[in-house]
Write an enzyme that holds these catalytic residues in place. Structure first.
Site, PDB file in Angstrom:
ATOM      1  N   ASP A  42      87.853  18.884  13.493  1.00 37.10           N
ATOM      2  CA  ASP A  42      88.345  19.551  12.306  1.00 37.10           C
ATOM      3  C   ASP A  42      87.933  18.594  11.180  1.00 37.10           C
ATOM      4  OD1 ASP A  42      89.802  20.205  10.131  1.00 37.10           O
ATOM      5  OD2 ASP A  42      91.735  20.364  11.182  1.00 37.10           O
ATOM      6  N   PHE A  43      87.025  19.057  10.308  1.00 32.46           N
ATOM      7  CA  PHE A  43      86.438  18.162   9.302  1.00 32.46           C
ATOM      8  C   PHE A  43      87.496  17.451   8.465  1.00 32.46           C
ATOM      9  CE2 PHE A  43      82.743  21.284   9.465  1.00 32.46           C
ATOM     10  CZ  PHE A  43      82.023  20.477  10.333  1.00 32.46           C
ATOM     11  N   LYS A  97      69.528  19.392   1.773  1.00 35.28           N
ATOM     12  CA  LYS A  97      69.646  20.130   0.530  1.00 35.28           C
ATOM     13  C   LYS A  97      70.471  21.376   0.786  1.00 35.28           C
ATOM     14  CE  LYS A  97      67.112  23.530  -0.257  1.00 35.28           C
ATOM     15  NZ  LYS A  97      66.322  24.727   0.020  1.00 35.28           N
ATOM     16  N   HIS A  99      62.423  18.557   3.341  1.00 38.01           N
ATOM     17  CA  HIS A  99      61.590  18.610   4.548  1.00 38.01           C
ATOM     18  C   HIS A  99      60.102  18.721   4.232  1.00 38.01           C
ATOM     19  CE1 HIS A  99      61.703  23.011   4.123  1.00 38.01           C
ATOM     20  NE2 HIS A  99      60.722  23.084   4.986  1.00 38.01           N
ATOM     21  N   HIS A 109      61.163  21.256  -3.297  1.00 39.80           N
ATOM     22  CA  HIS A 109      59.852  21.202  -2.639  1.00 39.80           C
ATOM     23  C   HIS A 109      58.672  21.181  -3.627  1.00 39.80           C
ATOM     24  CE1 HIS A 109      62.434  21.907   0.648  1.00 39.80           C
ATOM     25  NE2 HIS A 109      62.459  23.226   0.613  1.00 39.80           N
ATOM     26  N   LYS A 157      59.215  34.679  -2.489  1.00 36.15           N
ATOM     27  CA  LYS A 157      59.490  35.314  -1.202  1.00 36.15           C
ATOM     28  C   LYS A 157      58.727  36.634  -1.164  1.00 36.15           C
ATOM     29  CE  LYS A 157      63.190  32.541  -0.212  1.00 36.15           C
ATOM     30  NZ  LYS A 157      62.627  31.180  -0.143  1.00 36.15           N
TER      31      LYS A 157
HETATM   32  C1  BG6 Z   1      63.899  25.940   2.543  1.00 31.85           C
HETATM   33  C2  BG6 Z   1      64.374  27.072   1.683  1.00 31.85           C
HETATM   34  O1  BG6 Z   1      64.233  24.712   1.977  1.00 31.85           O
HETATM   35  O2  BG6 Z   1      62.482  26.019   2.692  1.00 31.85           O
HETATM   36  C3  BG6 Z   1      63.952  28.406   2.278  1.00 31.85           C
HETATM   37  O3  BG6 Z   1      65.787  27.029   1.566  1.00 31.85           O
HETATM   38  C4  BG6 Z   1      62.466  28.423   2.517  1.00 31.85           C
HETATM   39  O4  BG6 Z   1      64.326  29.466   1.429  1.00 31.85           O
HETATM   40  C5  BG6 Z   1      62.022  27.195   3.311  1.00 31.85           C
HETATM   41  O5  BG6 Z   1      62.137  29.609   3.226  1.00 31.85           O
HETATM   42  C6  BG6 Z   1      60.504  27.118   3.418  1.00 31.85           C
HETATM   43  O6  BG6 Z   1      60.132  26.079   4.284  1.00 31.85           O
HETATM   44  P1  BG6 Z   1      58.769  26.104   5.084  1.00 31.85           P
HETATM   45  O7  BG6 Z   1      58.761  24.831   5.850  1.00 31.85           O
HETATM   46  O8  BG6 Z   1      58.797  27.315   5.962  1.00 31.85           O
HETATM   47  O9  BG6 Z   1      57.669  26.198   4.073  1.00 31.85           O
END
Ligand code: BG6
Length: 488
Positions: free
Chosen positions: A89-90, A144, A174, A236, A336
């Site tokens: 439980d956090f 994030k 990432h 990103h 998107k």
């Molecule tokens: C995430 C976003 O950080 O990155 C997503 O929240 C997005 O909305 C995703 O789809 C894209 O990552 P990648 O590695 O598929 O280019």
């Protein structure tokens, strides 16, 4: 290498990210013998599981996500044996005592991975600290989004910073874990050919495209609060921009690299006045077709608020106001429901200053460097050569010098971003993680743009799913006599 052994405690152990990415990445590190034999992993979540049920769940996830030829019973069992689970439980101190007990007096740094909503970060860190779980070696990894504005990100960073020193905080973006993004450092700083040309004397403009085919995928609640600007640009795209535009760091130390990135963010021209109408395009997709399949519009997605003005696409033209880049436009776009998944950077070099070929071919006379981040990772340099054939005279044609990473290095697996990032966390190296001031400078710039949108009441323009965004995002670049590069 036992010096990299850690006790990894994963909050959100049954969440989407963990099950989709993290165990798979950890498994690969183990299989490739990059994980110290002593490393242990503790799953933490609210669900009533015991160790066996947890291991079975992770086994399932691996069986769906790791290719059959990349797993054996032995490699799977070895990995699963590292896993334990505690139902927590956090908010309850008792839960943190259990974590302290699990870690015991181990010399391995306790490494906390927070794959939970950011509003919980502060409390979790404080509770870990009061339960005596932490020492000077402990680390924390955070996902994030860190806030949705400068102010909220400062609050979150303050709360984490009250417990962990900056040198112990690993903020994930990432994109920085992607092999091809790291390759930007090699490309720019290991090749004098490019290094010497990388400035406003030789480059006319730069394009960055991060297109996705996915829509909202059941994340409407989160996404609608964020929008593409906060979800993709704040983190990103800003990081890609920094990697392309930064000055050479004096070495590969985390702070040397991050200092240079911060300078780019500080030099980024903010949007003001009429430029909010001409140099930025906000879009939202309506129903359309992607790869022959009909898909609903943003406002028709499950759970949608039909009045939403959230953007699913952003394109903008900006400038980095420093000696290296003055006068060089940077065109960025991300959305998107685009026609294909494509992340690509195109560097357009200036044309030859004294031109001796047919005048009608002048416009093709420029080199382009196309850096394909994903998929089909590779680099192509468009060069001009003489067209062959006796009837062609000195007519020119353009063609690529092309390095396709998969073809050129067929035996090298391109690891997932999370493998690289988790490996660096275990090694205690921070150069692929985002420092507090990077995030905050980026938010400052984003906040101003959002305020501008609000003040001018700018609503997203519609674009059909499966298109490259609102027509005005094409107009934004063609009015400068240029176009988005499409042909790889
Ligand atoms: C995430 C976003 O950080 O990155 C997503 O929240 C997005 O909305 C995703 O789809 C894209 O990552 P990648 O590695 O598929 O280019």
């Amino acid at each position: 290498d036992n010096s990299t052994a850690v006790d990894l405690a994963l909050f959100g152990a049954l969440g989407d990210l963990a099950l989709r990415k993290l165990y798979v990445a950890l498994y690969h590190l183990d299989r490739e013998e990059l994980m110290a034999p002593e490393t242990r992993i503790l799953g933490l979540a609210r669900q009533e599981y015991d160790n066996d049920a947890f291991r079975a769940r992770v086994r399932d996830a691996l069986e769906t996500r790791v290719r059959a030829d990349e797993r054996t019973e032995e490699s799977m069992n070895r990995f699963l044996a590292r896993l334990d689970y505690i139902e927590i439980d956090f908010a309850s101190p008792e839960s943190y005592n259990q974590i302290a007990q699990w870690h015991g007096s181990s010399a391995r740094p306790l490494t906390i991975y927070l794959s939970v909503p950011a509003r919980l970060y502060g409390d979790i860190c404080a509770n870990l600290s009061s339960a005596g779980c932490l020492d000077d070696e402990s680390r924390v990894v955070v996902e994030k989004p860190i806030g949705y504005s400068l102010q909220t990100s400062e609050e979150i960073n303050d709360a984490i910073g009250a417990v962990f020193d900056e040198s112990r905080i690993y903020r994930i973006d990432h994109y920085l874990g992607k092999e091809t993004v790291q390759n930007l450092l090699a490309l720019r700083f290991a090749n004098p050919l490019f290094g010497s040309q990388w400035n406003q004397s030789h480059i006319s403009h730069v394009e960055i495209t991060v297109a996705e085919t996915v829509g909202i995928e059941g994340r409407w609640g989160y996404f609608d609060q964020a929008g593409q600007l906060r979800d993709m640009v704040q983190n990103h795209l800003m990081q890609l921009l920094c990697m392309i535009a930064m000055d050479p760091p004096s070495n590969l130390d985390a702070d040397s690299i991050r200092d240079e990135k911060v300078k780019v963010l500080k030099a980024l021209r903010p949007f003001e006045g009429a430029r909010l109408d001409t140099d930025v395009v906000r879009g939202q997709y309506i129903a359309g077709t992607i790869n022959g399949k009909s898909v609903p519009g943003y406002l028709e997605e499950e759970g949608a608020n039909v009045d939403s003005r959230t953007e699913t696409f952003v394109a903008f033209k900006t400038e980095i106001q420093n000696w290296r880049w003055a006068g060089v436009p940077f065109y960025l776009r991300t959305g998107k429901r685009m026609p294909e998944k494509l992340s690509q950077i195109v560097i357009h070099f200036r044309p030859q200053s004294h031109y001796i070929f047919d005048n009608d071919q002048r416009n093709m006379a420029a080199n382009k460097l196309i850096i394909r981040l994903q998929p089909d990772e590779g680099i192509a340099l468009q060069v001009l050569t003489k067209d062959s054939g006796l009837d062609k005279g000195m007519r020119l044609r353009t063609g690529p010098l092309h390095l396709d990473f998969h073809q050129a290095f067929p035996s090298a697996r391109i690891p997932d971003a999370y493998e690289r990032l988790l490996l660096e966390v275990m090694k205690g190296q921070q150069y692929l993680f985002v420092r507090r001031d990077e995030i905050e400078h980026s938010w400052r710039w984003i906040d101003r743009l959002i305020q501008g949108w609000e003040a001018r009441d700018i609503v997203p323009k519609r674009y059909p799913a499966g298109s490259w965004g609102p027509v005005s995002s094409i107009g934004m670049i063609t009015q400068d006599g240029r176009s988005w590069y499409e042909d790889y």
